[in-house]
Design a protein around this motif. Sequence first.
Motif, short mmCIF file in Angstrom:
data_model
loop_
_atom_site.label_atom_id
_atom_site.label_comp_id
_atom_site.label_asym_id
_atom_site.label_seq_id
_atom_site.Cartn_x
_atom_site.Cartn_y
_atom_site.Cartn_z
N ALA A 49 35.29 44.63 43.35
CA ALA A 49 36.54 44.47 43.44
C ALA A 49 37.79 45.15 43.88
CB ALA A 49 36.90 43.49 42.11
N ILE A 73 41.12 46.38 43.56
CA ILE A 73 41.94 45.77 42.02
C ILE A 73 43.44 46.37 42.35
CG2 ILE A 73 42.80 46.90 39.88
CD1 ILE A 73 39.83 47.53 39.04
N ILE A 80 35.95 40.28 46.14
CA ILE A 80 37.18 40.12 45.30
C ILE A 80 38.02 40.71 45.26
CG2 ILE A 80 36.41 39.74 42.65
CD1 ILE A 80 33.17 40.64 43.21
N ALA A 91 41.19 41.52 42.86
CA ALA A 91 41.86 41.61 40.88
C ALA A 91 43.36 41.25 41.44
CB ALA A 91 41.27 42.42 40.29
N SER A 103 43.84 34.30 38.08
CA SER A 103 43.82 35.67 38.04
C SER A 103 43.36 36.42 39.62
CB SER A 103 44.15 36.20 36.98
OG SER A 103 42.90 36.38 36.11
N HIS A 104 41.51 35.85 39.24
CA HIS A 104 41.03 36.25 40.20
C HIS A 104 40.38 35.69 41.55
CE1 HIS A 104 40.67 38.98 36.68
NE2 HIS A 104 40.32 40.00 37.51
N SER A 159 35.96 29.23 35.67
CA SER A 159 36.72 29.26 37.10
C SER A 159 36.16 27.86 37.80
CB SER A 159 35.70 30.42 37.16
OG SER A 159 34.36 29.52 36.92
N SER A 192 38.63 35.29 35.26
CA SER A 192 38.36 36.67 34.52
C SER A 192 37.33 37.14 35.67
CB SER A 192 38.11 36.50 33.46
OG SER A 192 37.40 38.58 33.20
N GLY A 193 37.54 38.39 36.04
CA GLY A 193 36.13 38.51 36.49
C GLY A 193 35.00 38.86 36.02
#
Length: 298
Positions: free
Chosen positions: A128, A130, A156, A158, A210-211, A247, A267-268
């Motif tokens: 990810a 970030i 990905i 975050a 959020s992701h 998700s 969430s991841g």
Amino acid sequence: MLQSVSGVGIDAARVDRDSPVHQLSLCFERDRLRMRRQDPPWKVVRAFALPLTASRPGRLVHLHNVSGGVLAGDRLALDVEVEAGAAAQITTTGATRLYRHREGAAGSEQLARFSVGDGALLEYLPDAVIPYAGSRHFQRTEIRLERGATLFWREILAPGRLAAGERFAFERLRVQTEVHAGPRPILREDYLLEPARRELSATVRMHEYSHMASLCAVQEGRPAAFWRMLEDRLNEIARARSRPQQSVWGASTLASDGVIVRGLSMSGCFLHEALIEFWRAARVAITGEDAAPPRKIY
């Protein structure tokens, strides 16, 4: 979900063109990896042999950033060539951390260019991104596939360091992506995220999630009917994987030669297992062989 800024110049990222470019240049041949250039903070320690398949041998490489993350003013360039008939799997040793912008410094940038030769295979599977609070970053990825070449690529994003209370606290993140199959552009994206100016939790953008995650599967020369069937198969997985308050997923064919899976998550922890399932289904359909996840622990 995302604000498109197509046509806006790269200068919107405010990258300092006078700062040096730190480059990592790799060439994957059929039987070995050649290191053409390696500037700090880039580091590749060694190449690992992938599990033998019926079609070709391959090499796995982990990309290290020895500074621990991307600093304000950094200009990083990744250049990868996968020669005809070769196979490459590239991953990272951890998340790409975008550190806080420093007063008076330029924004950071990372440019990645991939050239995949005739009949070659590239699996680009970074962890990810970030973006820390106050960070300013520009990322551009260009991938060009020659005749019969295959690509599996994931991305990905975050929202920041949630454990530190950061959620969309970065200043600016701009992401550009281009994928070409032969002479045809099959994927073009250009989006700019500025949470202070445009709230990302708005319903028309990310709402409660959020992701973000994407998986792109491409093989140059495949007919449209093949991709429609694969889209249907991946959407079956997407429906099974989509759960309220966790998700949501969906798949769609590209302009030609490929399909893309997109997901939003709370969430991841809901992303990695799903991305591997999508990747495995696509890889079996396209190559006839199962996926071999890189040596990582999720």
